[in-house]
Design a protein around this motif. Structure first.
Motif, mmCIF file in Angstrom:
data_model
loop_
_atom_site.group_PDB
_atom_site.id
_atom_site.type_symbol
_atom_site.label_atom_id
_atom_site.label_comp_id
_atom_site.label_asym_id
_atom_site.label_seq_id
_atom_site.Cartn_x
_atom_site.Cartn_y
_atom_site.Cartn_z
ATOM 1 N N UNK A 1 0.792 -1.463 0.056
ATOM 2 C CA UNK A 1 -0.282 -0.044 -0.253
ATOM 3 C C UNK A 1 0.649 1.524 -0.287
ATOM 4 N N UNK A 2 2.103 0.935 0.393
ATOM 5 C CA UNK A 2 2.745 2.574 0.062
ATOM 6 C C UNK A 2 2.519 3.080 -1.072
ATOM 7 N N UNK A 3 2.836 2.924 -2.098
ATOM 8 C CA UNK A 3 2.826 4.211 -3.113
ATOM 9 C C UNK A 3 1.385 5.314 -2.947
ATOM 10 N N UNK A 4 0.204 4.487 -1.887
ATOM 11 C CA UNK A 4 -0.990 4.634 -2.409
ATOM 12 C C UNK A 4 -1.013 5.624 -1.214
ATOM 13 N N UNK B 1 10.370 14.242 1.997
ATOM 14 C CA UNK B 1 9.290 13.928 1.623
ATOM 15 C C UNK B 1 8.864 14.287 0.006
ATOM 16 N N UNK B 2 9.978 15.492 -0.152
ATOM 17 C CA UNK B 2 9.259 16.340 -1.401
ATOM 18 C C UNK B 2 10.042 15.585 -2.682
ATOM 19 N N UNK B 3 11.320 14.912 -2.235
ATOM 20 C CA UNK B 3 12.172 14.065 -3.198
ATOM 21 C C UNK B 3 11.260 13.300 -4.074
ATOM 22 N N UNK B 4 11.145 13.655 -5.178
ATOM 23 C CA UNK B 4 10.534 12.893 -6.704
ATOM 24 C C UNK B 4 10.239 11.377 -6.878
ATOM 25 N N UNK C 1 6.682 6.926 0.576
ATOM 26 C CA UNK C 1 6.719 6.341 2.541
ATOM 27 C C UNK C 1 6.787 5.644 3.042
ATOM 28 N N UNK C 2 7.391 6.294 4.400
ATOM 29 C CA UNK C 2 8.131 4.541 5.309
ATOM 30 C C UNK C 2 6.792 4.283 6.316
ATOM 31 N N UNK C 3 6.760 3.640 7.425
ATOM 32 C CA UNK C 3 5.666 3.043 8.233
ATOM 33 C C UNK C 3 5.698 4.470 9.154
ATOM 34 N N UNK C 4 6.535 5.159 9.535
ATOM 35 C CA UNK C 4 6.110 6.187 10.334
ATOM 36 C C UNK C 4 5.428 6.912 10.406
ATOM 37 N N UNK C 5 6.071 7.790 8.245
ATOM 38 C CA UNK C 5 5.386 8.289 7.796
ATOM 39 C C UNK C 5 2.868 7.735 7.276
ATOM 40 N N UNK C 6 2.920 6.639 7.519
ATOM 41 C CA UNK C 6 2.053 5.965 6.988
ATOM 42 C C UNK C 6 1.271 6.234 8.710
#
Ligand code: GTP
Ligand code: MG
Length: 488
Positions: free
Chosen positions: A94-97, A288-291, A295-300
């Motif tokens: 799911x990470x890309x979503x 996060x703005x890198x092309x 997302x990593x787990x913390x981001x999710x």
């Protein structure tokens, strides 16, 4: 089905006169058909019996757990923690979503900062925002108002208490100049806010009303089950792609805005109220703005996305060699969503109730007069006393202990918002015990079936600590389920 029936030779009629039975003896056709249909009927009965036995077994191995609690209490975050532990591969897929959702969280924070600055600057000289001045005579208490985000704050101006003083926001000429440049540069990014929000919601429902918070209704399901239409070539990718590009080219401006003294001042004065996870994302904007950001787990875990309705998540859990079908029901916690919980009550094996105890100084977005702790206690009362739930095991998670610690450390006084706290020390241990005692009291007085209450203090963004709790809670629920259903 029976084997092909041998038909007696030499007769032209379609109905044979006699038929060889099981013993090889010729039987009159009527009797044969009676016995045969009886045999078929018995076979069918047996099949049905086995099937229903299988279904009963499957149902008994189904453990239905509802995650309940007010909006922003951490239900979806807990669901993600279960997913990390029991189905990490699915979360990985799911990470890309989550990428456009993380981007949306940043765009929303930028929008809130710019709007608040505009609003403060629009206030006439010598007059404060009109919001905070109410404080002097509208001392915050359990029934005073004070929603948690700046955008909502303006909807409820007249009822807003906050910790702000007579402070007037007047940046210097230099600061104003910088703010103005940043604002102009960031406008194209902020302009994508609504379209990205509406696209991510899958066109199902986007609340532009009181809260203005982006909501979701199974958006991942939509993206995953129908990749061609949305994730592949649909408009999510279109708007999300634009947002990603805009973010990439605005990252330095976002960093400059986030570091700007005016933003710090407004936060300090508690006029600018960002989402709780906004500082995490703003601190990480360069990454996060890198092309090629994924997302990593913390981001999710940090993402804020309001749940709509009831969303079922299912994982197999192996306990003692037996596989259990663990079903989590993640619900929308805002008041307008709570009616959707009831149809799931009768079947529920367990309830995990989340109450964010950091929220003592916050008020419901949907009802700015209600203190969030008050609301949690009321909601917990209705859950404990609900007869439909009398067989469900009860787990209480007093969540967001990390934020509670941070607020107390920053000097925010509980007594100011919850007058009954009195002169107790404004220290974590005292505050946590005080809230725990109140929830336990509710349980003791109102529980419909005198069941045990399992209570945990949680900080749901802490993966390691939460994983331990999850395993304990999961196994305890399954063991109780086994004891109740007689499963072995
Ligand atoms: N600091 C901190 N943040 C948390 C904790 N638990 C959840 N959050 C954050 O709080 C926000 C809201 O959490 P959610 O899990 O979306 O809340 P919810 O209960 O599902 O809310 P609804 O879907 O609206 O009912 C998210 O940004 C989470 O990252 C916690 O223990 N500490
Ligand atoms: Mg949720």
């Amino acid at each position: 089905m029976p084997a092909a029936v041998p038909i007696a030779q030499g007769r032209s009629s379609s109905a044979p006169a006699s038929i060889e039975g099981d013993s090889g003896v010729l039987l009159p056709a009527n009797r044969f058909y009676d016995e045969e249909s009886q045999r078929i009927s018995n076979l069918i009965d047996e099949e049905l019996r086995k099937e229903s036995q299988k279904q009963r077994e499957a149902r008994r191995k189904q453990v239905k757990v509802m995650l309940l609690g007010q909006a922003e209490s951490g239900k979806s975050t807990l669901q993600k923690q279960f997913q990390i532990y029991y189905a990490s591969q699915s979360l990985d897929r799911e990470r890309p979503f989550w990428k456009p959702v993380v981007h949306f969280n940043i765009i929303r924070a930028v929008k809130t900062m710019l709007e608040e600055i505009d609003y403060e600057l629009s206030q006439p000289e010598g007059e404060d925002s009109g919001v905070e001045s109410d404080l002097e005579y509208n001392e915050p208490g359990p029934s005073s108002a004070g929603p948690s985000s700046s955008s909502n704050r303006r909807h409820n101006k007249s009822k807003q208490p906050s910790a702000a003083s007579e402070h007037v926001f007047r940046p210097s000429a230099n600061e104003l100049e910088t703010l103005s440049v940043l604002r102009t540069r960031l406008l194209p990014l902020v302009a994508l806010h609504d379209s990205l929000a509406s696209e991510l919601s899958g066109g199902v429902s986007f609340s532009r009303g009181l809260t203005g918070v982006f909501v979701r209704a199974g958006w991942q399901g939509l993206l995953q089950s129908n990749p061609g239409s949305r994730a592949g070539k649909g408009s999510v990718v279109g708007v999300a792609g634009l947002a990603a590009k805009a973010l990439d080219s605005s990252r330095e401006d976002i960093q400059a805005l986030w570091a700007h003294s005016s933003v710090k001042e407004l936060i300090q004065e508690r006029k600018l109220k960002l989402e709780e996870s906004a500082p995490f994302f703003l601190d990480n904007v360069a990454r996060i703005a890198e092309p090629d950001y994924l997302p990593n787990l913390d981001d999710v875990l940090n993402v804020r996305l309001q749940t709509l309705g009831v969303i079922e998540h299912s994982f197999p859990i192996n306990l003692g060699g037996t596989m259990y079908d663990w079903r989590l029901y993640d619900v929308g916690g805002a008041r307008g969503q709570r009616h959707a919980w009831i149809p799931y009550f009768e079947d529920a094996t367990a309830i995990i109730f989340l109450a964010p105890i950091s929220a003592f100084d916050q008020y419901l977005e949907e009802d700015p007069r209600t203190n969030r702790i008050d609301d949690s206690l009321q909601l917990f009362t209705t859950i404990c006393s609900n007869k439909l739930l009398k067989k469900a095991h009860l787990v209480l998670m007093l969540n967001k202990t990390d934020l509670l610690k941070a607020k107390l450390k920053a000097g925010i006084r509980v007594q100011k918002y919850i007058t009954s706290y009195g002169s107790r020390p404004n220290k974590y241990d005292d505050v946590a015990s005080y809230f725990r005692a109140h929830f336990m009291q509710v349980h003791k007085k109102k529980d419909v079936s005198n069941r045990s209450l399992y209570l945990h203090f949680t900080s749901m963004l802490d993966i390691k600590a939460t994983q331990n709790i999850i395993v304990n809670v999961g196994e305890a629920i399954i063991r109780q389920h086994i004891a109740q259903t007689g499963l072995t």
